[in-house]
Write a protein that holds these residues in place. Structure first.
Motif, PDB file in Angstrom:
ATOM      1  N   ARG A   1      36.630   8.872  30.045  1.00  0.00           N
ATOM      2  CA  ARG A   1      36.325   8.048  28.879  1.00  0.00           C
ATOM      3  C   ARG A   1      37.331   6.904  28.738  1.00  0.00           C
ATOM      4  N   ASP A   2      38.616   7.177  28.969  1.00  0.00           N
ATOM      5  CA  ASP A   2      39.619   6.107  28.916  1.00  0.00           C
ATOM      6  C   ASP A   2      39.246   4.962  29.851  1.00  0.00           C
ATOM      7  N   ALA A   3      38.931   5.305  31.103  1.00  0.00           N
ATOM      8  CA  ALA A   3      38.630   4.278  32.103  1.00  0.00           C
ATOM      9  C   ALA A   3      37.404   3.466  31.713  1.00  0.00           C
ATOM     10  N   TRP A   4      36.356   4.144  31.239  1.00  0.00           N
ATOM     11  CA  TRP A   4      35.116   3.475  30.875  1.00  0.00           C
ATOM     12  C   TRP A   4      35.319   2.559  29.679  1.00  0.00           C
TER      13      TRP A   4
ATOM     14  N   ALA B   1      26.667  11.478  14.221  1.00  0.00           N
ATOM     15  CA  ALA B   1      25.540  10.694  13.712  1.00  0.00           C
ATOM     16  C   ALA B   1      25.970   9.590  12.762  1.00  0.00           C
ATOM     17  N   GLY B   2      27.161   9.698  12.182  1.00  0.00           N
ATOM     18  CA  GLY B   2      27.638   8.648  11.288  1.00  0.00           C
ATOM     19  C   GLY B   2      27.710   7.285  11.941  1.00  0.00           C
ATOM     20  N   TYR B   3      27.990   7.231  13.240  1.00  0.00           N
ATOM     21  CA  TYR B   3      28.105   5.934  13.923  1.00  0.00           C
ATOM     22  C   TYR B   3      26.763   5.211  14.010  1.00  0.00           C
ATOM     23  N   PRO B   4      25.726   5.808  14.597  1.00  0.00           N
ATOM     24  CA  PRO B   4      24.451   5.073  14.624  1.00  0.00           C
ATOM     25  C   PRO B   4      23.892   4.818  13.234  1.00  0.00           C
ATOM     26  N   ARG B   5      24.112   5.741  12.316  1.00  0.00           N
ATOM     27  CA  ARG B   5      23.632   5.504  10.954  1.00  0.00           C
ATOM     28  C   ARG B   5      24.320   4.297  10.325  1.00  0.00           C
ATOM     29  N   LEU B   6      25.622   4.164  10.557  1.00  0.00           N
ATOM     30  CA  LEU B   6      26.345   3.014  10.021  1.00  0.00           C
ATOM     31  C   LEU B   6      25.808   1.715  10.616  1.00  0.00           C
ATOM     32  N   VAL B   7      25.586   1.699  11.933  1.00  0.00           N
ATOM     33  CA  VAL B   7      25.013   0.517  12.588  1.00  0.00           C
ATOM     34  C   VAL B   7      23.653   0.184  11.984  1.00  0.00           C
ATOM     35  N   GLN B   8      22.818   1.197  11.823  1.00  0.00           N
ATOM     36  CA  GLN B   8      21.467   0.982  11.295  1.00  0.00           C
ATOM     37  C   GLN B   8      21.498   0.489   9.855  1.00  0.00           C
ATOM     38  N   ARG B   9      22.341   1.085   9.036  1.00  0.00           N
ATOM     39  CA  ARG B   9      22.438   0.678   7.634  1.00  0.00           C
ATOM     40  C   ARG B   9      22.963  -0.748   7.493  1.00  0.00           C
ATOM     41  N   ALA B  10      23.742  -1.184   8.477  1.00  0.00           N
ATOM     42  CA  ALA B  10      24.292  -2.534   8.452  1.00  0.00           C
ATOM     43  C   ALA B  10      23.360  -3.564   9.078  1.00  0.00           C
ATOM     44  N   GLY B  11      22.183  -3.128   9.554  1.00  0.00           N
ATOM     45  CA  GLY B  11      21.197  -4.067  10.078  1.00  0.00           C
ATOM     46  C   GLY B  11      21.129  -4.186  11.578  1.00  0.00           C
ATOM     47  N   GLY B  12      21.777  -3.267  12.306  1.00  0.00           N
ATOM     48  CA  GLY B  12      21.749  -3.329  13.757  1.00  0.00           C
ATOM     49  C   GLY B  12      20.929  -2.221  14.388  1.00  0.00           C
ATOM     50  N   LEU B  13      20.668  -2.357  15.684  1.00  0.00           N
ATOM     51  CA  LEU B  13      20.080  -1.302  16.507  1.00  0.00           C
ATOM     52  C   LEU B  13      21.212  -0.637  17.278  1.00  0.00           C
ATOM     53  N   ALA B  14      21.287   0.686  17.233  1.00  0.00           N
ATOM     54  CA  ALA B  14      22.383   1.413  17.877  1.00  0.00           C
ATOM     55  C   ALA B  14      21.970   1.900  19.260  1.00  0.00           C
ATOM     56  N   ALA B  15      22.849   1.692  20.244  1.00  0.00           N
ATOM     57  CA  ALA B  15      22.626   2.187  21.598  1.00  0.00           C
ATOM     58  C   ALA B  15      23.856   2.973  22.035  1.00  0.00           C
ATOM     59  N   MET B  16      23.660   4.225  22.451  1.00  0.00           N
ATOM     60  CA  MET B  16      24.766   5.061  22.901  1.00  0.00           C
ATOM     61  C   MET B  16      25.163   4.688  24.328  1.00  0.00           C
ATOM     62  N   LEU B  17      26.469   4.613  24.564  1.00  0.00           N
ATOM     63  CA  LEU B  17      26.997   4.231  25.875  1.00  0.00           C
ATOM     64  C   LEU B  17      27.886   5.353  26.412  1.00  0.00           C
ATOM     65  N   PRO B  18      27.288   6.357  27.091  1.00  0.00           N
ATOM     66  CA  PRO B  18      28.114   7.426  27.654  1.00  0.00           C
ATOM     67  C   PRO B  18      28.979   6.906  28.789  1.00  0.00           C
ATOM     68  N   PRO B  19      30.086   7.605  29.105  1.00  0.00           N
ATOM     69  CA  PRO B  19      30.966   7.154  30.191  1.00  0.00           C
ATOM     70  C   PRO B  19      30.198   6.905  31.485  1.00  0.00           C
ATOM     71  N   ASP B  20      30.574   5.825  32.156  1.00  0.00           N
ATOM     72  CA  ASP B  20      29.954   5.411  33.412  1.00  0.00           C
ATOM     73  C   ASP B  20      31.079   4.866  34.291  1.00  0.00           C
ATOM     74  N   ALA B  21      30.745   4.485  35.500  1.00  0.00           N
ATOM     75  CA  ALA B  21      31.745   3.888  36.383  1.00  0.00           C
ATOM     76  C   ALA B  21      32.191   2.547  35.820  1.00  0.00           C
ATOM     77  N   ALA B  22      33.492   2.294  35.902  1.00  0.00           N
ATOM     78  CA  ALA B  22      34.063   1.092  35.291  1.00  0.00           C
ATOM     79  C   ALA B  22      33.426  -0.184  35.824  1.00  0.00           C
TER      80      ALA B  22
END
Length: 229
Positions: free
Chosen positions: A93-96, A31-52
């Motif tokens: 995850r590496d490939a994505w 949760a530290g990642y989206p919270r950091l984005v939000q506290r810095a003024g951004g909207l956080a979007a999670m990007l799970p691994p997908d096809a390259a």
């Protein structure tokens, strides 16, 4: 641009995660990642691994990209054999994430690599990694702290001009720098703690520590500000 910029953050993909009565595969992000984005003024979007092949279309919808920390990069990605102390590969995850980095660089989308993300940025540009070093992850599962000193005249030094104490947890580091990359901060033992790509048209920075575990918002605020341009 109006409103808060959309900042994509790459995620883990873990088997058998548990919550409530469930034990299922899950896309995870501390949760530290989206919270950091939000506290810095951004909207956080999670990007799970997908096809390259979907990386370019994904990056095209973002205002900036964060490659998060996580497992060791597979050594074969930089032409090395695994050290016995290197963790198991996370090939999907590496490939994505490599595809996301390449897409962000090609599209000049602002990019921040955190810990593994910095290492993967180096590998994406042809660099190599030290597979084990001591002193940067003293207690398993516990973040430590140490000082990092900026290199004068760099992008990072412009954001954080003084030596600072940062939250840290890693046992690998940059070895040979990738094409065009320069070091922009060091630890007292000489470990490269930040890298950047001064030739890029966009904002590109990697930090070896974990800003999401601290209170200093300057690096993330600089990423968010670059996304507003």
């Amino acid at each position: 641009m109006t409103g808060r910029p959309l900042i994509g953050v790459s995620t883990y993909l873990e088997a058998g995660a548990r919550w409530g009565v469930w034990e299922l595969d899950a896309a995870l992000l501390p949760a530290g990642y989206p919270r950091l984005v939000q506290r810095a003024g951004g909207l956080a979007a999670m990007l799970p691994p997908d096809a390259a092949q979907h990386a370019a279309a994904t990056v095209a919808r973002l205002d900036a990209l964060v490659i998060a920390g996580g497992p060791d990069v597979e050594p074969g990605r930089y032409g090395a054999s695994p050290d016995p102390r290197t963790g198991p590969p996370a090939r999907e995850r590496d490939a994505w994430e490599l595809a996301l980095i390449e897409a962000a660089l090609a599209a000049h989308v602002p990019l921040l690599g955190i810990c593994r993300g910095m290492q993967l940025l180096n590998v994406a540009l042809g660099g190599t990694l030290v597979q084990h070093l001591d002193g940067h992850a003293e207690v398993m599962g516990v973040f430590g702290r140490h000082a990092v000193k900026p290199v004068p005249g760099t992008l990072y030094a412009g954001v954080v001009p003084e030596e600072t104490s940062v939250p840290t947890y890693h046992h690998q580091s940059v070895d040979r720098l990738g094409t065009g990359l320069v070091p922009s901060a060091h630890a007292a033992d000489g470990t490269v703690e930040a890298i950047e790509l001064p030739s890029a048209e966009g904002w590109v920075l990697g930090v070896q520590w974990h800003p999401e575990m601290g209170e200093d918002l300057r690096v993330m605020r600089a990423l968010v500000a670059s996304a507003r341009v």
